[in-house]
Design an enzyme around this catalytic site. Structure first.
Site, short mmCIF file in Angstrom:
data_model
loop_
_atom_site.label_atom_id
_atom_site.label_comp_id
_atom_site.label_asym_id
_atom_site.label_seq_id
_atom_site.Cartn_x
_atom_site.Cartn_y
_atom_site.Cartn_z
N VAL A 175 0.77 -1.31 0.05
CA VAL A 175 0.04 0.03 -0.13
C VAL A 175 0.86 1.25 0.03
CG1 VAL A 175 -1.76 1.28 1.43
CG2 VAL A 175 -1.89 -1.10 1.18
N THR A 217 -5.46 -0.49 7.31
CA THR A 217 -6.67 -0.81 7.53
C THR A 217 -6.86 -0.91 9.31
OG1 THR A 217 -6.99 -2.11 5.58
CG2 THR A 217 -8.54 -2.72 7.48
N GLU A 252 -7.77 2.38 2.16
CA GLU A 252 -7.42 1.99 0.77
C GLU A 252 -8.24 0.85 0.41
OE1 GLU A 252 -5.55 3.70 -1.51
OE2 GLU A 252 -6.08 1.93 -2.62
N PHE A 253 -8.57 0.85 -0.85
CA PHE A 253 -9.28 -0.26 -1.35
C PHE A 253 -8.62 -1.15 -2.46
CE2 PHE A 253 -12.06 2.72 0.42
CZ PHE A 253 -12.81 1.90 1.28
N ASN A 284 -14.52 -5.23 2.70
CA ASN A 284 -14.02 -6.46 2.59
C ASN A 284 -14.73 -7.56 3.13
OD1 ASN A 284 -11.65 -5.53 1.52
ND2 ASN A 284 -10.25 -5.78 3.16
N GLY A 302 -13.78 -21.46 -5.53
CA GLY A 302 -12.45 -21.61 -5.56
C GLY A 302 -12.19 -22.50 -4.30
N CYS A 357 -5.54 -9.74 3.44
CA CYS A 357 -6.67 -8.61 3.76
C CYS A 357 -7.73 -9.67 4.28
CB CYS A 357 -7.06 -7.86 2.79
SG CYS A 357 -5.62 -6.64 2.36
N LYS A 359 -3.09 -15.20 -5.30
CA LYS A 359 -4.16 -14.85 -6.65
C LYS A 359 -3.01 -14.65 -7.69
CE LYS A 359 -5.00 -10.28 -6.34
NZ LYS A 359 -6.06 -9.05 -6.28
N ARG A 383 0.79 -14.85 1.50
CA ARG A 383 0.31 -14.60 2.74
C ARG A 383 -1.37 -15.23 2.61
NH1 ARG A 383 1.39 -8.41 4.10
NH2 ARG A 383 1.25 -8.06 1.85
N1 LIG Z 1 -1.76 -5.29 0.62
C1 LIG Z 1 -2.98 -5.01 0.15
O1 LIG Z 1 -3.53 -5.25 -0.78
C2 LIG Z 1 -4.02 -3.76 1.11
C3 LIG Z 1 -4.88 -3.13 0.37
C4 LIG Z 1 -5.67 -2.28 1.12
C5 LIG Z 1 -5.27 -1.91 2.63
N2 LIG Z 1 -4.13 -2.92 3.12
C6 LIG Z 1 -3.81 -2.48 4.34
O2 LIG Z 1 -2.72 -1.48 4.47
C7 LIG Z 1 -1.81 -1.68 5.64
C8 LIG Z 1 -0.54 -2.02 4.91
O3 LIG Z 1 -0.41 -3.24 4.24
P1 LIG Z 1 0.62 -3.83 3.24
O4 LIG Z 1 0.02 -5.07 2.66
O5 LIG Z 1 1.07 -2.58 2.50
O6 LIG Z 1 1.70 -4.01 4.41
P2 LIG Z 1 3.34 -4.58 4.11
O7 LIG Z 1 3.40 -5.54 5.23
O8 LIG Z 1 3.58 -5.01 2.82
O9 LIG Z 1 4.18 -3.25 4.40
C9 LIG Z 1 4.03 -2.75 5.51
C10 LIG Z 1 5.54 -1.84 5.66
O10 LIG Z 1 5.38 -0.92 7.02
C11 LIG Z 1 6.82 -0.90 7.45
N3 LIG Z 1 6.79 -0.36 8.72
C12 LIG Z 1 6.44 -1.08 9.96
N4 LIG Z 1 6.57 -0.25 10.93
C13 LIG Z 1 6.95 1.28 10.44
C14 LIG Z 1 7.30 2.18 10.98
N5 LIG Z 1 7.44 2.65 12.35
N6 LIG Z 1 7.75 3.37 10.20
C15 LIG Z 1 7.83 2.99 8.81
N7 LIG Z 1 7.43 2.04 8.32
C16 LIG Z 1 6.99 0.86 9.07
C17 LIG Z 1 7.32 -2.36 7.36
O11 LIG Z 1 8.79 -2.54 7.40
C18 LIG Z 1 6.68 -2.83 5.94
O12 LIG Z 1 7.65 -2.41 4.71
C19 LIG Z 1 -2.45 -2.91 6.43
O13 LIG Z 1 -3.02 -2.34 7.52
C20 LIG Z 1 -3.18 -3.69 5.26
O14 LIG Z 1 -4.61 -4.00 5.95
C21 LIG Z 1 -3.62 -3.55 2.38
O1 LIG Z 2 -14.64 -14.39 -7.09
C1 LIG Z 2 -13.65 -14.44 -6.28
C2 LIG Z 2 -12.86 -13.29 -6.02
C3 LIG Z 2 -11.66 -13.42 -5.24
N1 LIG Z 2 -11.38 -14.84 -4.78
C4 LIG Z 2 -10.24 -14.67 -3.76
O2 LIG Z 2 -10.37 -13.78 -2.92
C5 LIG Z 2 -8.98 -13.31 -2.48
C6 LIG Z 2 -8.74 -11.98 -2.46
O3 LIG Z 2 -8.68 -11.54 -3.86
P1 LIG Z 2 -8.64 -9.91 -4.27
O4 LIG Z 2 -9.76 -9.37 -3.41
O5 LIG Z 2 -8.58 -9.88 -5.53
O6 LIG Z 2 -7.18 -9.52 -3.82
P2 LIG Z 2 -6.95 -8.54 -2.49
O7 LIG Z 2 -5.64 -7.94 -3.00
O8 LIG Z 2 -6.76 -9.33 -1.23
O9 LIG Z 2 -7.75 -7.31 -2.41
C7 LIG Z 2 -8.69 -7.31 -1.45
O10 LIG Z 2 -8.22 -6.84 -0.16
C8 LIG Z 2 -7.69 -5.47 -0.13
C9 LIG Z 2 -7.06 -5.39 1.14
O11 LIG Z 2 -7.67 -4.76 2.32
C10 LIG Z 2 -8.77 -4.36 -0.55
O12 LIG Z 2 -8.15 -3.15 -0.45
C11 LIG Z 2 -9.22 -4.87 -1.79
O13 LIG Z 2 -10.48 -4.24 -2.12
C12 LIG Z 2 -9.80 -6.19 -1.78
O14 LIG Z 2 -10.48 -6.74 -3.21
C13 LIG Z 2 -7.97 -14.43 -3.33
O15 LIG Z 2 -7.51 -15.58 -2.61
C14 LIG Z 2 -9.08 -14.68 -4.44
O16 LIG Z 2 -8.40 -15.81 -5.11
C15 LIG Z 2 -12.24 -15.63 -4.98
O17 LIG Z 2 -12.10 -16.76 -4.61
N2 LIG Z 2 -13.30 -15.43 -5.81
#
Ligand SMILES: NC(=O)c1ccc[n+]([C@@H]2O[C@H](COP(=O)([O-])OP(=O)(O)OC[C@H]3O[C@@H](n4cnc5c(N)ncnc54)[C@H](O)[C@@H]3O)[C@@H](O)[C@H]2O)c1
Ligand SMILES: O=c1ccn([C@@H]2O[C@H](COP(=O)(O)OP(=O)(O)O[C@H]3O[C@H](CO)[C@@H](O)[C@H](O)[C@H]3O)[C@@H](O)[C@H]2O)c(=O)[nH]1
Length: 448
Positions: free
Chosen positions: A11, A121, A154-155, A214, A259, A266, A327, A334
């Site tokens: 993110v 989140t 963030e979405f 989510n 699936g 997430c 995916k 993870r």
């Molecule tokens: N991965 C996604 O698709 C996604 C989408 C939407 C929201 N989110 C949410 O966003 C957040 C971040 O997720 P992510 O997947 O990017 O995590 P991530 O684990 O990939 O990255 C987190 C980063 O934060 C760093 N960090 C930790 N403590 C810190 C500090 N004190 N100062 C600066 N950096 C620090 C870590 O070293 C790491 O690089 C979570 O809350 C997650 O739920 C994730």
């Molecule tokens: O019809 C579907 C769609 C997805 N999946 C599974 O669901 C999981 C999550 O997929 P996806 O949502 O595409 O990926 P993420 O990157 O985890 O994204 C979700 O989680 C993020 C972190 O919060 C949000 O920001 C996004 O909006 C939300 O879609 C995966 O294992 C997919 O294989 C299914 O089994 N069936």
């Protein structure tokens, strides 16, 4: 506009890079010195389509910089995005220690007005805790500097992160402050040209919106998996059912693909965290608990089918696995269903021969070198000498398959497909046994 982003994970790095790409002056800070060193050398620690060239061009333009120095980071941006991890605590609630550590850091070093933005989140009420942590740090310095905290969940989806960030359906901002609204409009203005995507609401509503989104998506998936399991036992084809219900616009085609269970960083943690939040306020979230239970069971479905195909005896068998990432288009493993499958195969004394276009390095990092895990260079090598094939991730390159060829490779003509990629009749014609998800043919008749 000067912007700081704490956290350079999926993110943080995408947020920082996209904001730099529309002309903002962005500094990304991370406590992981190795990550920052790699980023400074132009090495992107994650696989995300389109991200590498975007980082490169913004670094060269001087709009995107990386640092491990907290003071420099806090001094830089009037907007301070918190995009650090919120992993599950022991009881499933979100662990806020990284978020609160950033709040404390900002309080320690700020010398001027700052807007602190929760992009991670975080459970409802976290903005208040961030506010308290920051005030405490300021008080400790005897400083009285004005600041605001807002929520901007963030979405984005991994694998489509840039597109989701730049062309997302909405930009949710939780704040009551007009000054914050104005600054957030300036920040997101470049993405807000066609129609107004900015949705301002109260902070708690914004925090809950993220979990609700989510949880709703995860519910759709668990619902479909439940119907698929029923279809399997009733001799119906879930793919026909999926098309049949998806055509109703009230239901829609998105997120109803059955699936082998949802994974990723997430859905599993957020559904769990929302359910824990519910019980903390005295409400038993029956539906959310069921969504989790169904998914937990679904992640074991591939192993149950595999085990049944070998009459429960996988000792000494070599199983080809296609797909390790949770995916396609990501290297992230993870909570990936592949992990549940491989660990069960190993417990049963079997060996895994696996291929994934992007996640093999990550797989090796997680499991290390072991005799019962062979990672091979392509999908063809994965099935050579194998006893059966299981498909876990629907990478594009797995969509075509010469079934006759596959039958010649496998000792038992078994193809288990966790993503319903093929037409069952075509697979059967080649003499293979085909077990997909909810396609009218079951190897597992109980819930266990
Ligand atoms: N991965 C996604 O698709 C996604 C989408 C939407 C929201 N989110 C949410 O966003 C957040 C971040 O997720 P992510 O997947 O990017 O995590 P991530 O684990 O990939 O990255 C987190 C980063 O934060 C760093 N960090 C930790 N403590 C810190 C500090 N004190 N100062 C600066 N950096 C620090 C870590 O070293 C790491 O690089 C979570 O809350 C997650 O739920 C994730
Ligand atoms: O019809 C579907 C769609 C997805 N999946 C599974 O669901 C999981 C999550 O997929 P996806 O949502 O595409 O990926 P993420 O990157 O985890 O994204 C979700 O989680 C993020 C972190 O919060 C949000 O920001 C996004 O909006 C939300 O879609 C995966 O294992 C997919 O294989 C299914 O089994 N069936």
């Amino acid at each position: 506009m000067k912007i700081t982003v704490f956290g350079t994970g999926y993110v943080g790095l995408v947020t920082g890079t996209c904001l730099a790409d529309v002309g903002h002056d962005v500094m990304c800070m991370d406590v992981d010195a190795d990550k920052i060193a790699r980023l400074e050398q132009g090495e992107i620690p994650i696989f995300e389509p389109g991200l590498t060239p975007m980082v490169e061009r913004n670094v060269s333009a001087g709009r995107l910089r990386f640092t491990t120095d907290a003071k420099t980071a806090v001094e830089h941006g009037v907007l301070q995005f918190i995009a650090v991890g919120t992993p599950p605590d022991e009881d499933g609630s979100a662990d806020l220690k990284y978020v609160l550590a950033v709040a404390n850091t900002i309080g320690e070093y700020m010398t001027d007005y700052r807007v602190v933005i929760d992009k991670s989140t975080v459970p409802v009420g976290t903005a208040d805790r961030v506010h308290q942590a920051l005030s405490k740090a300021l008080n400790a310095r005897g400083s009285k500097i004005d600041f605001d905290v807002c929520s901007n969940p963030e979405f984005l989806k991994e694998g489509a992160a840039i597109d989701d960030f730049t062309r997302g359906a909405r930009i949710v901002v939780g704040t009551e402050s007009d000054k914050v609204k104005e600054l957030m409009r300036e920040c997101y203005g470049p993405y807000n040209r066609n129609h107004d995507k900015l949705m301002f609401m109260d902070i708690r509503a914004a925090e809950l919106t993220k979990y609700a989104a989510n949880a709703m998506l995860a519910t759709k998936i668990s619902f479909m998996n439940e119907i698929a399991n029923l279809a399997e036992r009733l001799g119906a084809d879930i793919e026909a059912v999926r098309r049949g219900i998806g055509s109703d616009p009230r239901i829609g085609y998105h997120f109803i693909y059955p699936g082998c269970g949802y994974g990723g960083s997430c859905f599993p943690k957020d559904v769990q965290a929302l359910a824990r939040t519910a019980s903390q306020v005295g409400y038993e979230a029956e539906l959310l608990n069921a969504v989790e239970t169904v998914n937990y069971r679904q992640k074991t479905t591939l192993f149950r089918k595999l085990s049944a195909a070998f009459d429960g005896d996988l000792a000494g068998k070599t199983i080809a696995v296609w797909g390790l990432a949770f995916k396609p288009n990501t290297d992230d493993m993870r909570e990936a269903p592949s992990r549940t499958l491989m660990e069960a195969i190993w417990d049963a004394g079997g060996k895994v021969q696996a291929y994934d276009p992007e996640a093999m390095k990550e797989c090796r990092r997680i499991y290390g070198e072991r005799d019962d895990l062979v990672l091979v260079a392509d999908r063809i090598q994965a099935v050579r000498g194998a006893d059966a094939l299981v498909i876990v991730t629907e990478w594009k390159e797995f969509r075509t398959l010469d079934f006759k060829w596959l039958k010649e490779q496998l000792s038992l003509p078994v193809l288990i497909d966790g993503r319903n990629l093929y037409e069952p009749s075509a697979v059967h014609e080649a003499g293979l046994m085909y077990y997909a998800i909810g396609r009218g043919e079951s190897l597992t008749m109980s819930n266990e």
